[in-house]
Design an enzyme around this catalytic site. Structure first.
Site, PDB file in Angstrom:
ATOM      1  N   GLY A  82      40.176  -7.907   1.964  1.00 50.01           N
ATOM      2  CA  GLY A  82      40.921  -7.808   3.235  1.00 50.01           C
ATOM      3  C   GLY A  82      40.434  -6.542   3.924  1.00 50.01           C
ATOM      4  O   GLY A  82      39.479  -5.919   3.481  1.00 50.01           O
ATOM      5  N   SER A  83      41.115  -6.122   4.974  1.00 52.31           N
ATOM      6  CA  SER A  83      40.644  -4.902   5.650  1.00 52.31           C
ATOM      7  C   SER A  83      40.838  -3.732   4.673  1.00 52.31           C
ATOM      8  O   SER A  83      41.882  -3.563   4.095  1.00 52.31           O
ATOM      9  CB  SER A  83      41.481  -4.659   6.910  1.00 52.31           C
ATOM     10  OG  SER A  83      42.824  -4.429   6.537  1.00 52.31           O
ATOM     11  N   GLY A  85      40.063  -3.067   1.568  1.00 57.04           N
ATOM     12  CA  GLY A  85      40.637  -3.158   0.228  1.00 57.04           C
ATOM     13  C   GLY A  85      40.279  -4.468  -0.441  1.00 57.04           C
ATOM     14  O   GLY A  85      39.939  -5.442   0.212  1.00 57.04           O
ATOM     15  N   GLU A  86      40.408  -4.417  -1.815  1.00 52.85           N
ATOM     16  CA  GLU A  86      40.091  -5.661  -2.530  1.00 52.85           C
ATOM     17  C   GLU A  86      41.399  -6.386  -2.829  1.00 52.85           C
ATOM     18  O   GLU A  86      42.408  -5.758  -3.147  1.00 52.85           O
ATOM     19  CB  GLU A  86      39.320  -5.327  -3.806  1.00 52.85           C
ATOM     20  CG  GLU A  86      40.192  -4.777  -4.899  1.00 52.85           C
ATOM     21  CD  GLU A  86      39.550  -3.636  -5.687  1.00 52.85           C
ATOM     22  OE1 GLU A  86      38.780  -2.858  -5.083  1.00 52.85           O
ATOM     23  OE2 GLU A  86      39.865  -3.542  -6.873  1.00 52.85           O
ATOM     24  N   VAL A  87      41.348  -7.707  -2.684  1.00 50.57           N
ATOM     25  CA  VAL A  87      42.542  -8.548  -2.828  1.00 50.57           C
ATOM     26  C   VAL A  87      42.448  -9.339  -4.130  1.00 50.57           C
ATOM     27  O   VAL A  87      41.388  -9.881  -4.452  1.00 50.57           O
ATOM     28  CB  VAL A  87      42.651  -9.513  -1.623  1.00 50.57           C
ATOM     29  CG1 VAL A  87      43.844 -10.441  -1.781  1.00 50.57           C
ATOM     30  CG2 VAL A  87      42.765  -8.710  -0.320  1.00 50.57           C
ATOM     31  N   LYS A 102      46.753  -6.153  -2.644  1.00 52.57           N
ATOM     32  CA  LYS A 102      45.567  -5.538  -2.046  1.00 52.57           C
ATOM     33  C   LYS A 102      45.598  -4.053  -2.352  1.00 52.57           C
ATOM     34  O   LYS A 102      46.570  -3.379  -2.059  1.00 52.57           O
ATOM     35  CB  LYS A 102      45.524  -5.740  -0.525  1.00 52.57           C
ATOM     36  CG  LYS A 102      44.298  -5.066   0.120  1.00 52.57           C
ATOM     37  CD  LYS A 102      44.080  -5.467   1.547  1.00 52.57           C
ATOM     38  CE  LYS A 102      44.891  -4.635   2.492  1.00 52.57           C
ATOM     39  NZ  LYS A 102      44.534  -4.880   3.919  1.00 52.57           N
ATOM     40  N   ASP A 187      43.307  -7.592  14.541  1.00 49.92           N
ATOM     41  CA  ASP A 187      42.210  -8.148  13.728  1.00 49.92           C
ATOM     42  C   ASP A 187      42.453  -9.628  13.474  1.00 49.92           C
ATOM     43  O   ASP A 187      42.312 -10.120  12.352  1.00 49.92           O
ATOM     44  CB  ASP A 187      42.063  -7.393  12.400  1.00 49.92           C
ATOM     45  CG  ASP A 187      40.696  -7.677  11.753  1.00 49.92           C
ATOM     46  OD1 ASP A 187      40.549  -7.442  10.538  1.00 49.92           O
ATOM     47  OD2 ASP A 187      39.793  -8.174  12.465  1.00 49.92           O
TER      48      ASP A 187
END
Ligand SMILES: Oc1ccc(F)cc1Nc1nc(-c2ccncc2)cs1
Length: 348
Positions: A82-83, A85-87, A102, A187
């Site tokens: 995601g924006s 960061g890792e999800v 996230k 976004d």
């Protein structure tokens, strides 16, 4: 924001079980505290045992005043980035409740992501379940969904017109709610629109670029400098860094997402190389990317949603009416959700 089953007092990791609290202002303070804490610690490594936050969902259960990855919840599978960061999909070790998480580095964390998101309550917006600080990270928990429209476009090449209009109507419904709560998403794109199991319902997520608006619908954030969001979906007033940026910017992005769903590729990218900012600012809107075989009503939605001048651009409500009309004109939603692959539209 609703009940929070656990409100962590202060930033020292001490946890007090509270049966009920209104997390809104507390949440805001908590996030501001996290940001202040970051500034104070700038340059130092944050102590790894810091673990404070807010949980709004009773199926997520802290243990011994903590909620830590491994000890209290486990990573199941990586989903996507995601924006900032890792999800992952994760599971609570005691309740086995599954949800999304996230992980964001503290220095990339914007308190707006939690502040704005926690102010929203709509069937068209993913529910935020909580926010926890884990050492040098902030971890956001949310309701897990079955994937995103972005993933569906990759699977199917491009989406049938009726399905694209169906999703666009729902995104515009989410934007109506955000306007009511004076939130700018900034976004809007297929990757940030999540799907229900049957693929018929969508949920807006990822408020990592969001801002609050004043009563006049203008952003309250001073940060004009850093261009946020996804370049191909940015409105002209955003790429030009104009001070007056408001809800119409999300309407523009929603029409870029409609073109992405219909064509199977991001607008501008078939005609121009990056950076695209100057083209978006100086070229006419990408109306030539409207598929030739789409209904004139769908073309009309894109024409009024891609007006370069924000004051001339349709509002989310007005555009939702036109998109619903276009959907009716094409016979309503009749295509299967996970249907056949259709080659993305090539340039003629
Ligand atoms: O901002 C967040 C805060 C908490 C989360 F758990 C996730 C996100 N952001 C995103 N999640 C996704 C996604 C989730 C689930 N399936 C497919 C995509 C795409 S962007």
């Amino acid at each position: 924001v609703g009940n929070c089953s656990l409100a962590l007092a202060g930033l020292r990791g001490s946890v007090s079980q509270e049966d009920r609290c209104y997390a809104g202002p507390f949440c805001k303070d908590f996030c501001k505290d996290v940001e202040r804490d970051v500034r104070e610690k700038e340059g130092e490594v944050s102590e790894t045992d810091t673990n404070e936050g807010l949980i709004f969902n009773v199926n997520i259960q802290p243990v011994n005043h903590e909620y830590k990855e491994g000890k209290d919840y486990s990573l199941c599978k990586s989903i996507n980035t995601g924006s900032y960061g890792e999800v992952h999909s994760v599971q609570d070790n005691r309740t086995h409740f599954k949800f999304g998480a996230k992980k964001i580095l503290l220095k990339s964390f914007s308190s707006e992501e939690v502040g704005t998101w926690s102010a929203l309550k709509s069937p068209r917006v993913v529910e935020l379940f909580g926010v926890i600080r884990e050492g040098p990270y902030v971890v956001l928990f949310m309701d897990l969904k079955a994937g995103s429209v972005g993933q569906l476009i990759k699977e199917r090449g491009r989406l049938p017109e009726d399905l694209a209009l169906h999703y666009h109507c729902q995104v515009l419904e989410a934007l109506e709610h955000l306007l009511k709560r004076r939130v700018l998403h900034l976004d809007i794109k297929a990757d940030n629109v999540l799907l229900s199991e049957d693929g018929r319902d969508t949920f807006l997520c990822d408020f990592g670029h969001s801002e609050r608006m004043d009563i006049g619908g203008q952003s309250l954030s001073a940060s004009q400098g850093d261009l946020k969001g996804t370049e191909t979906h940015m409105a002209p007033e955003i790429v030009k860094g104009e001070t007056r940026r408001g809800a119409k910017a999300d309407v523009w992005s929603s029409c870029c997402m409609l073109l992405h769903m219909l064509n199977g590729c991001q607008p501008w990218t078939r005609y121009y190389s990056r950076p695209l900012y100057f083209k978006i600012a100086n070229e006419p809107p990408p109306l030539r990317e409207i598929p030739p075989d789409c209904s004139p009503f769908t073309a009309d939605v894109i024409k009024v949603g891609l007006q370069k001048e924000p004051t001339k651009r349709a509002s989310a409500s007005e555009l939702k009416g036109r998109a619903a009309r276009a959907l009716r004109e094409v016979g309503g939603l009749s295509s299967p959700i996970r249907g056949s692959y259709k080659e993305p539209l090539q340039i003629d």
